[in-house]
Design an enzyme around this catalytic site. Structure first.
Site, PDB file in Angstrom:
ATOM      1  CE1 TYR A 118      -3.985   2.095   0.742  1.00 37.36           C
ATOM      2  CE2 TYR A 118      -2.725   2.979   2.578  1.00 37.36           C
ATOM      3  CZ  TYR A 118      -3.835   3.030   1.744  1.00 37.36           C
ATOM      4  OH  TYR A 118      -4.779   4.007   1.930  1.00 37.36           O
ATOM      5  CE  LYS A 146      -3.795   4.867  -1.438  1.00 34.02           C
ATOM      6  NZ  LYS A 146      -4.892   5.436  -2.243  1.00 34.02           N
TER       7      LYS A 146
HETATM    8  P1  NDP Z   1     -13.507   1.903   1.336  1.00 34.25           P
HETATM    9  O1  NDP Z   1     -12.989   0.528   1.416  1.00 34.25           O
HETATM   10  O2  NDP Z   1     -14.555   2.346   2.281  1.00 34.25           O
HETATM   11  O3  NDP Z   1     -14.004   2.211  -0.154  1.00 34.25           O
HETATM   12  C1  NDP Z   1     -13.180   1.886  -1.242  1.00 34.25           C
HETATM   13  C2  NDP Z   1     -13.868   2.309  -2.512  1.00 34.25           C
HETATM   14  O4  NDP Z   1     -13.058   1.956  -3.628  1.00 34.25           O
HETATM   15  C3  NDP Z   1     -15.198   1.627  -2.698  1.00 34.25           C
HETATM   16  O5  NDP Z   1     -16.093   2.542  -3.304  1.00 34.25           O
HETATM   17  C4  NDP Z   1     -14.867   0.496  -3.659  1.00 34.25           C
HETATM   18  O6  NDP Z   1     -16.048   0.186  -4.371  1.00 34.25           O
HETATM   19  C5  NDP Z   1     -13.811   1.153  -4.526  1.00 34.25           C
HETATM   20  N1  NDP Z   1     -12.910   0.211  -5.195  1.00 34.25           N
HETATM   21  C6  NDP Z   1     -12.045  -0.654  -4.613  1.00 34.25           C
HETATM   22  N2  NDP Z   1     -11.396  -1.348  -5.560  1.00 34.25           N
HETATM   23  C7  NDP Z   1     -11.849  -0.915  -6.749  1.00 34.25           C
HETATM   24  C8  NDP Z   1     -11.553  -1.244  -8.083  1.00 34.25           C
HETATM   25  N3  NDP Z   1     -10.656  -2.177  -8.410  1.00 34.25           N
HETATM   26  N4  NDP Z   1     -12.229  -0.609  -9.076  1.00 34.25           N
HETATM   27  C9  NDP Z   1     -13.143   0.337  -8.791  1.00 34.25           C
HETATM   28  N5  NDP Z   1     -13.459   0.713  -7.537  1.00 34.25           N
HETATM   29  C10 NDP Z   1     -12.822   0.083  -6.532  1.00 34.25           C
HETATM   30  O7  NDP Z   1     -12.217   2.845   1.451  1.00 34.25           O
HETATM   31  P2  NDP Z   1     -12.047   4.369   1.920  1.00 34.25           P
HETATM   32  O8  NDP Z   1     -13.221   5.163   1.558  1.00 34.25           O
HETATM   33  O9  NDP Z   1     -11.554   4.353   3.305  1.00 34.25           O
HETATM   34  O10 NDP Z   1     -10.787   4.776   1.009  1.00 34.25           O
HETATM   35  C11 NDP Z   1     -10.894   5.585  -0.144  1.00 34.25           C
HETATM   36  C12 NDP Z   1      -9.491   6.006  -0.555  1.00 34.25           C
HETATM   37  O11 NDP Z   1      -8.877   6.722   0.519  1.00 34.25           O
HETATM   38  C13 NDP Z   1      -8.574   4.835  -0.883  1.00 34.25           C
HETATM   39  O12 NDP Z   1      -7.748   5.172  -1.967  1.00 34.25           O
HETATM   40  C14 NDP Z   1      -7.747   4.695   0.377  1.00 34.25           C
HETATM   41  O13 NDP Z   1      -6.502   4.112   0.117  1.00 34.25           O
HETATM   42  C15 NDP Z   1      -7.626   6.148   0.806  1.00 34.25           C
HETATM   43  N6  NDP Z   1      -7.316   6.301   2.206  1.00 34.25           N
HETATM   44  C16 NDP Z   1      -8.179   5.895   3.188  1.00 34.25           C
HETATM   45  C17 NDP Z   1      -7.844   6.079   4.517  1.00 34.25           C
HETATM   46  C18 NDP Z   1      -8.740   5.686   5.641  1.00 34.25           C
HETATM   47  O14 NDP Z   1      -8.313   5.810   6.800  1.00 34.25           O
HETATM   48  N7  NDP Z   1      -9.967   5.236   5.375  1.00 34.25           N
HETATM   49  C19 NDP Z   1      -6.553   6.672   4.914  1.00 34.25           C
HETATM   50  C20 NDP Z   1      -5.732   7.056   3.807  1.00 34.25           C
HETATM   51  C21 NDP Z   1      -6.104   6.884   2.519  1.00 34.25           C
HETATM   52  P3  NDP Z   1     -16.458  -1.293  -4.843  1.00 34.25           P
HETATM   53  O15 NDP Z   1     -16.149  -2.232  -3.735  1.00 34.25           O
HETATM   54  O16 NDP Z   1     -17.896  -1.167  -5.175  1.00 34.25           O
HETATM   55  O17 NDP Z   1     -15.607  -1.482  -6.020  1.00 34.25           O
END
Ligand code: NDP
Length: 233
Positions: A141, A145
């Protein structure tokens, strides 16, 4: 003026909050995710795996045909597959790199032609503080990133002459499904100077700012939104 905004990973968590933020501003928002779910008020929702370059290209093409040039692309979709490097499988490594880094590149590349033609646009990548802190279990990860930052800064120089900005928002610990089962959640929360995890709307507000007129002179920046978690690292 209503903008054409694409948000990846809009089905839940941070992406859903970002999509809702733009919907509330009156923009036309298209949500992309594997499930194809997007918050109420979005103009369109498409089921796309961002790791599939052809699928991303086709979805963006369809969106441009329907709504015109893309004004804002928020590259938010991401996954974690944590594990100590010693035991990390090729699959764990590849899945995170494929979604979080390859997918981010495919999304940015797909919207650039319409932005370049339009001589306007904003791309915002959702990064993480993980590569700045060194979090055990997140070699995959953190690599993805960290790669985003280099990619964003290169892209920013390539498209600045067309008035397109490219920035990264790096969240700390945010309350979403991704962090519900995080092993280090309690210890990490205790280290946050502001005393608590952030909410998806904390990130959405900053993304909205970076995509707006007040940020038109900001490009190639990494904005950390972490309640101070990474201070001192
Ligand atoms: P969630 O797991 O809650 O949501 C992830 C989202 O990404 C979902 O909408 C999922 O939708 C989508 N997704 C995952 N894989 C794919 C794919 N291959 N193609 C299309 N869509 C995809 O994560 P967060 O909301 O927490 O995270 C969002 C972003 O923020 C990420 O990039 C994460 O790395 C980053 N982030 C989050 C942090 C946190 O503390 N939560 C901290 C730092 C960064 P579906 O399953 O329907 O595909």
């Amino acid at each position: 003026m209503s903008r054409h905004v694409i948000v990846t990973g809009a089905s839940r968590g941070i992406g859903a909050a970002i999509a809702q933020h733009f919907v509330a501003l009156g923009d036309q928002v298209v949500g992309l995710s594997r499930s194809g779910v997007a918050p109420a008020g979005c103009t369109d929702a498409r089921a796309v795996d961002v790791a599939d370059a052809d699928a991303v290209g086709a979805a963006v093409k369809a969106s441009v045909e329907r709504l015109g040039p893309v004004d804002v692309m928020v590259v938010n979709a991401g996954v974690t597959r944590d594990g100590l490097a010693l035991r990390m499988s090729d699959e764990q490594w590849r899945e995170v790199l494929a979604t979080d880094l390859d997918g981010a590149f495919y999304c940015a590349r797909a919207v650039l032609p319409s932005m370049v033609r339009n001589r306007r646009g904003a791309i915002v990548f959702i990064g993480s503080v993980s590569p700045f802190m060194g979090v055990p279990g997140q070699a995959n990860y953190a690599a993805a990133k960290a790669g985003l930052v280099g990619m964003a800064r290169s892209l920013a120089t390539e498209v600045a002459s067309r008035s397109i900005t490219v920035n990264v928002v790096a969240p700390g610990l945010i309350d979403t499904e991704m962090t519900t089962d995080l092993a280090s959640r309690e210890a990490m929360t205790a280290r946050i100077p502001l005393g608590h995890a952030g909410t998806p709307s904390d990130i959405a507000g900053v993304v909205g700012f970076l995509a707006g007129n007040h940020a038109r002179y900001i490009t190639g920046a990494v904005i950390v939104v972490d309640g101070g978690l990474s201070l001192g690292h």
